[in-house]
Design an enzyme around this catalytic site. Sequence first.
Site, mmCIF file in Angstrom:
data_model
loop_
_atom_site.group_PDB
_atom_site.id
_atom_site.type_symbol
_atom_site.label_atom_id
_atom_site.label_comp_id
_atom_site.label_asym_id
_atom_site.label_seq_id
_atom_site.Cartn_x
_atom_site.Cartn_y
_atom_site.Cartn_z
ATOM 1 N N HIS A 1 1.017 -1.102 -0.020
ATOM 2 C CA HIS A 1 -0.038 0.130 0.088
ATOM 3 C C HIS A 1 0.840 1.273 -0.084
ATOM 4 O O HIS A 1 2.109 0.950 0.013
ATOM 5 C CB HIS A 1 -0.993 0.032 1.229
ATOM 6 C CG HIS A 1 -0.320 -0.035 2.550
ATOM 7 N ND1 HIS A 1 0.462 -0.915 3.081
ATOM 8 C CD2 HIS A 1 -0.652 0.958 3.565
ATOM 9 C CE1 HIS A 1 0.906 -0.694 4.389
ATOM 10 N NE2 HIS A 1 0.353 0.501 4.573
ATOM 11 N N HIS B 1 1.445 3.654 2.012
ATOM 12 C CA HIS B 1 2.009 4.570 3.111
ATOM 13 C C HIS B 1 3.455 4.672 3.176
ATOM 14 O O HIS B 1 4.308 3.661 2.870
ATOM 15 C CB HIS B 1 1.558 3.811 4.290
ATOM 16 C CG HIS B 1 0.000 4.334 4.616
ATOM 17 N ND1 HIS B 1 -0.913 3.431 5.670
ATOM 18 C CD2 HIS B 1 -0.807 5.235 4.439
ATOM 19 C CE1 HIS B 1 -1.929 3.961 5.748
ATOM 20 N NE2 HIS B 1 -1.882 4.879 4.692
ATOM 21 N N ASP C 1 5.704 4.555 5.360
ATOM 22 C CA ASP C 1 6.695 3.443 6.177
ATOM 23 C C ASP C 1 6.479 2.262 5.360
ATOM 24 O O ASP C 1 7.147 1.046 5.799
ATOM 25 C CB ASP C 1 6.128 3.253 7.351
ATOM 26 C CG ASP C 1 4.747 2.531 7.631
ATOM 27 O OD1 ASP C 1 3.946 3.252 6.786
ATOM 28 O OD2 ASP C 1 4.273 1.946 8.549
ATOM 29 N N HIS C 2 5.959 1.885 3.953
ATOM 30 C CA HIS C 2 6.131 0.707 3.109
ATOM 31 C C HIS C 2 6.838 1.122 1.970
ATOM 32 O O HIS C 2 7.153 0.198 1.432
ATOM 33 C CB HIS C 2 4.447 0.278 3.084
ATOM 34 C CG HIS C 2 4.098 -0.043 4.467
ATOM 35 N ND1 HIS C 2 3.759 -1.572 4.648
ATOM 36 C CD2 HIS C 2 3.415 0.545 5.426
ATOM 37 C CE1 HIS C 2 3.546 -1.668 5.816
ATOM 38 N NE2 HIS C 2 3.493 -0.244 6.403
ATOM 39 N N HIS D 1 -7.668 -1.039 5.367
ATOM 40 C CA HIS D 1 -6.499 -0.241 6.013
ATOM 41 C C HIS D 1 -6.453 0.965 4.886
ATOM 42 O O HIS D 1 -6.713 2.242 5.267
ATOM 43 C CB HIS D 1 -5.394 -0.879 5.892
ATOM 44 C CG HIS D 1 -4.073 -0.195 6.546
ATOM 45 N ND1 HIS D 1 -4.147 0.651 7.795
ATOM 46 C CD2 HIS D 1 -3.018 0.277 5.851
ATOM 47 C CE1 HIS D 1 -3.140 1.166 8.000
ATOM 48 N NE2 HIS D 1 -2.129 1.110 6.921
ATOM 49 N N ASP E 1 -0.330 -3.931 5.934
ATOM 50 C CA ASP E 1 -0.831 -3.690 7.158
ATOM 51 C C ASP E 1 -2.402 -3.775 7.338
ATOM 52 O O ASP E 1 -3.262 -3.226 8.000
ATOM 53 C CB ASP E 1 -0.912 -1.880 7.400
ATOM 54 C CG ASP E 1 0.446 -1.479 7.683
ATOM 55 O OD1 ASP E 1 1.334 -2.375 7.691
ATOM 56 O OD2 ASP E 1 0.710 -0.219 7.626
ATOM 57 N N HIS F 1 4.250 -5.124 10.399
ATOM 58 C CA HIS F 1 4.618 -4.320 11.547
ATOM 59 C C HIS F 1 5.180 -5.669 12.388
ATOM 60 O O HIS F 1 4.209 -6.613 12.653
ATOM 61 C CB HIS F 1 3.671 -3.526 12.010
ATOM 62 C CG HIS F 1 3.911 -2.269 11.159
ATOM 63 N ND1 HIS F 1 4.568 -1.178 11.564
ATOM 64 C CD2 HIS F 1 2.997 -1.753 10.049
ATOM 65 C CE1 HIS F 1 4.292 0.067 10.786
ATOM 66 N NE2 HIS F 1 3.401 -0.611 9.744
HETATM 67 ZN ZN ZN Z 1 2.690 0.378 8.057
HETATM 68 FE FE FE Z 2 -0.178 1.275 6.607
#
Ligand code: ZN
Ligand code: FE
Length: 254
Positions: free
Chosen positions: A69, A71, A73-74, A128, A145, A184
């Site tokens: 996805h 975001h 942090d990905h 998400h 996530d 995560h």
């Molecule tokens: Zn994440």
């Molecule tokens: Fe996420």
Amino acid sequence: MTGTRPVCNHDGMERLDITLVPCLRDNYAYILRCGETGAVAVVDPSVDVPVCDALDEAGLTPEAVLCTHHHGDHVGGVPGLLRRWPDLAVHGHASDRGRIRGQTVFHEDGDTFRLGTVELRVRHIPGHTRGAVAYAGAGEVFTGDTLFQAGCGRLFEGTPEMMYRSLNETLMSLPGETRVWCGHEYTVANLRYALHAEPDNAAARERLAWAEAERAAGRPTLPSTLDDERGFNPFVRAGSVEELARRRAEKDVF
Ligand code: ZN
Ligand code: FE
């Protein structure tokens, strides 16, 4: 370097060697290598440096990045990986066009592609985010996530109905022994909530004791399997959309 050794092999016709790369505070990126041809892909590079270090240490050159996805942090490491390997294919959902920098492949649900001889299937799992996807193949699934060990992601863009369908229909249609690699390391906190939701769940209690010991020893708690999740994940175990929604709201403030 605990994260850079291939930690698992699937004993089927097709095999993916999977290296887990801890990033940022609690993110995991993954390096996938086709057991037969050595073709390499990276899943969810939050940042480029630890991923490049792990690739260099193993002498690997990636051909693709698989984004679950949009975001940061990905996908935050995608531009750095592209600077080093400009021909990388960058996969994501079609609806994430414009949200994943460098994206070159725009998937719809059910698309398949190959990493070496391993066939990977893209499943659209909104909830998400609206463009969330899982990549499944060779007995493994990368869930970002959406499905965490013993948990699910917050509903930033999706509805409880979407999350319920993504978890209980789409992901749970894969074989029960499929191994789950999520985005995560939230396992311990998730299991504490699981026991709040279901105080008598022995599978959650046992897994929590195990996960606390693993974390205390500095080891990841991944993977689980889809059958494990059926035993202790309070969102997979929610019997209705309403129950999932209630647990999701409760967990947000737990
Ligand atoms: Zn994440
Ligand atoms: Fe996420």
